[in-house]
Scaffold this motif. Sequence first.
Motif, PDB file in Angstrom:
ATOM      1  N   VAL A 249     -18.598  68.491  23.975  1.00  0.00           N
ATOM      2  CA  VAL A 249     -18.462  67.728  25.220  1.00  0.00           C
ATOM      3  C   VAL A 249     -18.155  66.256  24.941  1.00  0.00           C
ATOM      4  CG1 VAL A 249     -19.657  67.025  27.353  1.00  0.00           C
ATOM      5  CG2 VAL A 249     -20.049  69.295  26.386  1.00  0.00           C
ATOM      6  N   ARG A 250     -18.512  65.783  23.754  1.00  0.00           N
ATOM      7  CA  ARG A 250     -18.468  64.354  23.425  1.00  0.00           C
ATOM      8  C   ARG A 250     -17.112  63.711  23.712  1.00  0.00           C
ATOM      9  NH1 ARG A 250     -19.141  64.381  17.881  1.00  0.00           N
ATOM     10  NH2 ARG A 250     -16.905  64.084  17.640  1.00  0.00           N
ATOM     11  N   ASP A 251     -16.035  64.416  23.444  1.00  0.00           N
ATOM     12  CA  ASP A 251     -14.705  63.828  23.591  1.00  0.00           C
ATOM     13  C   ASP A 251     -14.010  64.238  24.888  1.00  0.00           C
ATOM     14  OD1 ASP A 251     -14.911  62.505  21.129  1.00  0.00           O
ATOM     15  OD2 ASP A 251     -14.263  64.300  20.046  1.00  0.00           O
ATOM     16  N   GLU A 252     -14.755  64.849  25.817  1.00  0.00           N
ATOM     17  CA  GLU A 252     -14.153  65.207  27.097  1.00  0.00           C
ATOM     18  C   GLU A 252     -13.753  63.957  27.878  1.00  0.00           C
ATOM     19  OE1 GLU A 252     -16.426  67.716  29.591  1.00  0.00           O
ATOM     20  OE2 GLU A 252     -16.254  69.485  28.300  1.00  0.00           O
ATOM     21  N   TYR A 253     -12.740  64.101  28.716  1.00  0.00           N
ATOM     22  CA  TYR A 253     -12.314  62.990  29.564  1.00  0.00           C
ATOM     23  C   TYR A 253     -13.460  62.600  30.490  1.00  0.00           C
ATOM     24  CZ  TYR A 253      -9.650  60.180  32.838  1.00  0.00           C
ATOM     25  OH  TYR A 253      -9.198  59.150  33.611  1.00  0.00           O
ATOM     26  N   GLY A 254     -13.750  61.310  30.550  1.00  0.00           N
ATOM     27  CA  GLY A 254     -14.824  60.831  31.408  1.00  0.00           C
ATOM     28  C   GLY A 254     -16.177  60.799  30.760  1.00  0.00           C
ATOM     29  N   ALA A 255     -16.272  61.243  29.506  1.00  0.00           N
ATOM     30  CA  ALA A 255     -17.554  61.166  28.798  1.00  0.00           C
ATOM     31  C   ALA A 255     -17.882  59.720  28.460  1.00  0.00           C
ATOM     32  CB  ALA A 255     -17.520  62.014  27.527  1.00  0.00           C
TER      33      ALA A 255
ATOM     34  N   ASN B 299     -23.435  46.219  39.489  1.00  0.00           N
ATOM     35  CA  ASN B 299     -23.698  46.724  40.835  1.00  0.00           C
ATOM     36  C   ASN B 299     -22.894  47.967  41.177  1.00  0.00           C
ATOM     37  OD1 ASN B 299     -25.501  44.498  41.773  1.00  0.00           O
ATOM     38  ND2 ASN B 299     -23.671  43.275  41.373  1.00  0.00           N
ATOM     39  N   VAL B 300     -21.998  48.393  40.293  1.00  0.00           N
ATOM     40  CA  VAL B 300     -21.183  49.574  40.571  1.00  0.00           C
ATOM     41  C   VAL B 300     -21.773  50.804  39.896  1.00  0.00           C
ATOM     42  CG1 VAL B 300     -19.080  48.212  40.834  1.00  0.00           C
ATOM     43  CG2 VAL B 300     -19.644  49.173  38.588  1.00  0.00           C
ATOM     44  N   THR B 301     -21.477  51.970  40.455  1.00  0.00           N
ATOM     45  CA  THR B 301     -21.847  53.240  39.840  1.00  0.00           C
ATOM     46  C   THR B 301     -20.794  53.608  38.797  1.00  0.00           C
ATOM     47  OG1 THR B 301     -20.595  54.570  41.419  1.00  0.00           O
ATOM     48  CG2 THR B 301     -22.864  53.962  42.034  1.00  0.00           C
ATOM     49  N   PRO B 302     -21.093  54.576  37.921  1.00  0.00           N
ATOM     50  CA  PRO B 302     -20.060  55.009  36.966  1.00  0.00           C
ATOM     51  C   PRO B 302     -18.776  55.478  37.644  1.00  0.00           C
ATOM     52  CG  PRO B 302     -22.198  55.820  36.278  1.00  0.00           C
ATOM     53  CD  PRO B 302     -22.387  55.203  37.635  1.00  0.00           C
ATOM     54  N   LEU B 303     -18.906  56.182  38.763  1.00  0.00           N
ATOM     55  CA  LEU B 303     -17.722  56.662  39.471  1.00  0.00           C
ATOM     56  C   LEU B 303     -16.913  55.498  40.024  1.00  0.00           C
ATOM     57  CD1 LEU B 303     -16.396  59.364  40.172  1.00  0.00           C
ATOM     58  CD2 LEU B 303     -17.565  59.287  42.376  1.00  0.00           C
TER      59      LEU B 303
ATOM     60  N   GLY C  60     -12.943  56.141  40.762  1.00  0.00           N
ATOM     61  CA  GLY C  60     -12.864  57.487  41.317  1.00  0.00           C
ATOM     62  C   GLY C  60     -12.428  58.558  40.340  1.00  0.00           C
ATOM     63  N   ASP C  61     -12.026  58.189  39.139  1.00  0.00           N
ATOM     64  CA  ASP C  61     -11.677  59.195  38.139  1.00  0.00           C
ATOM     65  C   ASP C  61     -12.924  60.004  37.770  1.00  0.00           C
ATOM     66  OD1 ASP C  61      -9.094  58.389  38.105  1.00  0.00           O
ATOM     67  OD2 ASP C  61      -9.183  57.321  36.195  1.00  0.00           O
ATOM     68  N   PRO C  62     -12.735  61.233  37.306  1.00  0.00           N
ATOM     69  CA  PRO C  62     -13.894  62.072  36.978  1.00  0.00           C
ATOM     70  C   PRO C  62     -14.750  61.448  35.872  1.00  0.00           C
ATOM     71  CG  PRO C  62     -11.869  63.373  37.053  1.00  0.00           C
ATOM     72  CD  PRO C  62     -11.459  61.939  37.102  1.00  0.00           C
ATOM     73  N   ILE C  63     -16.051  61.732  35.921  1.00  0.00           N
ATOM     74  CA  ILE C  63     -16.956  61.324  34.854  1.00  0.00           C
ATOM     75  C   ILE C  63     -17.693  62.568  34.348  1.00  0.00           C
ATOM     76  CG2 ILE C  63     -17.283  58.989  35.745  1.00  0.00           C
ATOM     77  CD1 ILE C  63     -19.998  59.906  36.820  1.00  0.00           C
ATOM     78  N   THR C  64     -18.072  62.534  33.088  1.00  0.00           N
ATOM     79  CA  THR C  64     -18.845  63.613  32.491  1.00  0.00           C
ATOM     80  C   THR C  64     -20.254  63.095  32.282  1.00  0.00           C
ATOM     81  OG1 THR C  64     -16.883  64.485  31.371  1.00  0.00           O
ATOM     82  CG2 THR C  64     -19.021  65.208  30.538  1.00  0.00           C
ATOM     83  N   VAL C  65     -21.144  63.462  33.172  1.00  0.00           N
ATOM     84  CA  VAL C  65     -22.511  62.941  33.161  1.00  0.00           C
ATOM     85  C   VAL C  65     -23.276  63.508  31.956  1.00  0.00           C
ATOM     86  CG1 VAL C  65     -24.690  62.838  34.426  1.00  0.00           C
ATOM     87  CG2 VAL C  65     -22.513  62.725  35.658  1.00  0.00           C
ATOM     88  N   PRO C  66     -23.984  62.664  31.184  1.00  0.00           N
ATOM     89  CA  PRO C  66     -24.788  63.156  30.055  1.00  0.00           C
ATOM     90  C   PRO C  66     -26.114  63.737  30.558  1.00  0.00           C
ATOM     91  CG  PRO C  66     -24.958  60.779  30.187  1.00  0.00           C
ATOM     92  CD  PRO C  66     -23.984  61.189  31.253  1.00  0.00           C
ATOM     93  N   LYS C  67     -26.030  64.876  31.258  1.00  0.00           N
ATOM     94  CA  LYS C  67     -27.171  65.404  31.995  1.00  0.00           C
ATOM     95  C   LYS C  67     -28.359  65.724  31.094  1.00  0.00           C
ATOM     96  CE  LYS C  67     -29.029  66.921  35.860  1.00  0.00           C
ATOM     97  NZ  LYS C  67     -30.288  67.464  35.366  1.00  0.00           N
ATOM     98  N   ALA C  68     -28.127  66.377  29.953  1.00  0.00           N
ATOM     99  CA  ALA C  68     -29.241  66.729  29.071  1.00  0.00           C
ATOM    100  C   ALA C  68     -29.923  65.477  28.529  1.00  0.00           C
ATOM    101  CB  ALA C  68     -28.752  67.615  27.926  1.00  0.00           C
ATOM    102  N   PHE C  69     -29.131  64.466  28.205  1.00  0.00           N
ATOM    103  CA  PHE C  69     -29.684  63.198  27.727  1.00  0.00           C
ATOM    104  C   PHE C  69     -30.488  62.530  28.840  1.00  0.00           C
ATOM    105  CE2 PHE C  69     -29.029  58.554  26.825  1.00  0.00           C
ATOM    106  CZ  PHE C  69     -29.775  58.503  25.664  1.00  0.00           C
ATOM    107  N   GLN C  70     -29.961  62.536  30.053  1.00  0.00           N
ATOM    108  CA  GLN C  70     -30.690  61.982  31.193  1.00  0.00           C
ATOM    109  C   GLN C  70     -32.028  62.688  31.378  1.00  0.00           C
ATOM    110  OE1 GLN C  70     -28.093  62.360  34.586  1.00  0.00           O
ATOM    111  NE2 GLN C  70     -27.047  60.405  34.185  1.00  0.00           N
ATOM    112  N   ASP C  71     -32.007  64.018  31.310  1.00  0.00           N
ATOM    113  CA  ASP C  71     -33.239  64.793  31.502  1.00  0.00           C
ATOM    114  C   ASP C  71     -34.265  64.461  30.421  1.00  0.00           C
ATOM    115  OD1 ASP C  71     -32.094  65.952  33.706  1.00  0.00           O
ATOM    116  OD2 ASP C  71     -31.593  67.841  32.702  1.00  0.00           O
ATOM    117  N   PHE C  72     -33.803  64.284  29.187  1.00  0.00           N
ATOM    118  CA  PHE C  72     -34.716  63.932  28.096  1.00  0.00           C
ATOM    119  C   PHE C  72     -35.359  62.572  28.341  1.00  0.00           C
ATOM    120  CE2 PHE C  72     -35.250  61.302  24.309  1.00  0.00           C
ATOM    121  CZ  PHE C  72     -36.282  61.989  23.683  1.00  0.00           C
TER     122      PHE C  72
END
Length: 238
Positions: free
Chosen positions: A43-49, A134-138, A143-155
């Motif tokens: 996932v590391r090199d996916e667009y929006g990561a 003050n802005v979100t990642p999106l 507005g381009d897609p982002i790849t959220v680091p969900k597992a890292f966030q959960d940890f």
Amino acid sequence: MTLPEPFTQTFDWLEAQGWGGIFTRLDQEAFSSRYLSIYPPDVRDEYGASFVLFRFEAGPPLHDPPPQAIARITTIAKIAGDGGTLSFWLDDDGKQWITVFNHGIPHVLTDDPIVALQFLAIGYSEPGALTDPNVTPLEAQYGDPITVPKAFQDFISATFGVSIPARASDLGIVIPPESAPDPLRAWLDEVMPEPEIGAIPGMTAENPYIVTPELREILGDAGVAALRRVYEFVIEEE
């Protein structure tokens, strides 16, 4: 200089997930060649990561830093494609701060390691290049897609009992404009006076910014392209 316990716990977890690697063009035995990602390898090199690679580098990401800068700044992550970093800085009072070098322009981020980890977990495409907290990642991606680091966030949330906010400003993070005062900037001005323009790599044909194969592997195409936008004279070694 000390590695705060929350970073130790985070590095141990990332390593246990198998999310580490070695830069193949660097010295395979050197500790500085190793990195840890906040994503699985596929996932590391996916667009929006988010560009976050934890790795060690002595001193700041600046050209020819003096011994006192190397002794009191330790870089622990690349957090932008152009080489922007997350670093520790020890001030004159012996307090350790967590700082960002954005295009070589530094600023204090926080003195709280958990806040720094929350910041990295938000999912900004290039945390080290963020200029508006003050802005979100999106919103930062227009507005381009982002790849959220969900597992890292959960940890981070489960381990430290905190939430991951929508934006950096929710953490109390302030990013000063380039011309604004900042404690780290003031200290660097003392120990690293501004060089003559000809002494800065990339500013003249006689002193170009040289991209070695090792540096290219670290920066990637996007990072080298960013260098070319900033510096007029950039050459790559074969």
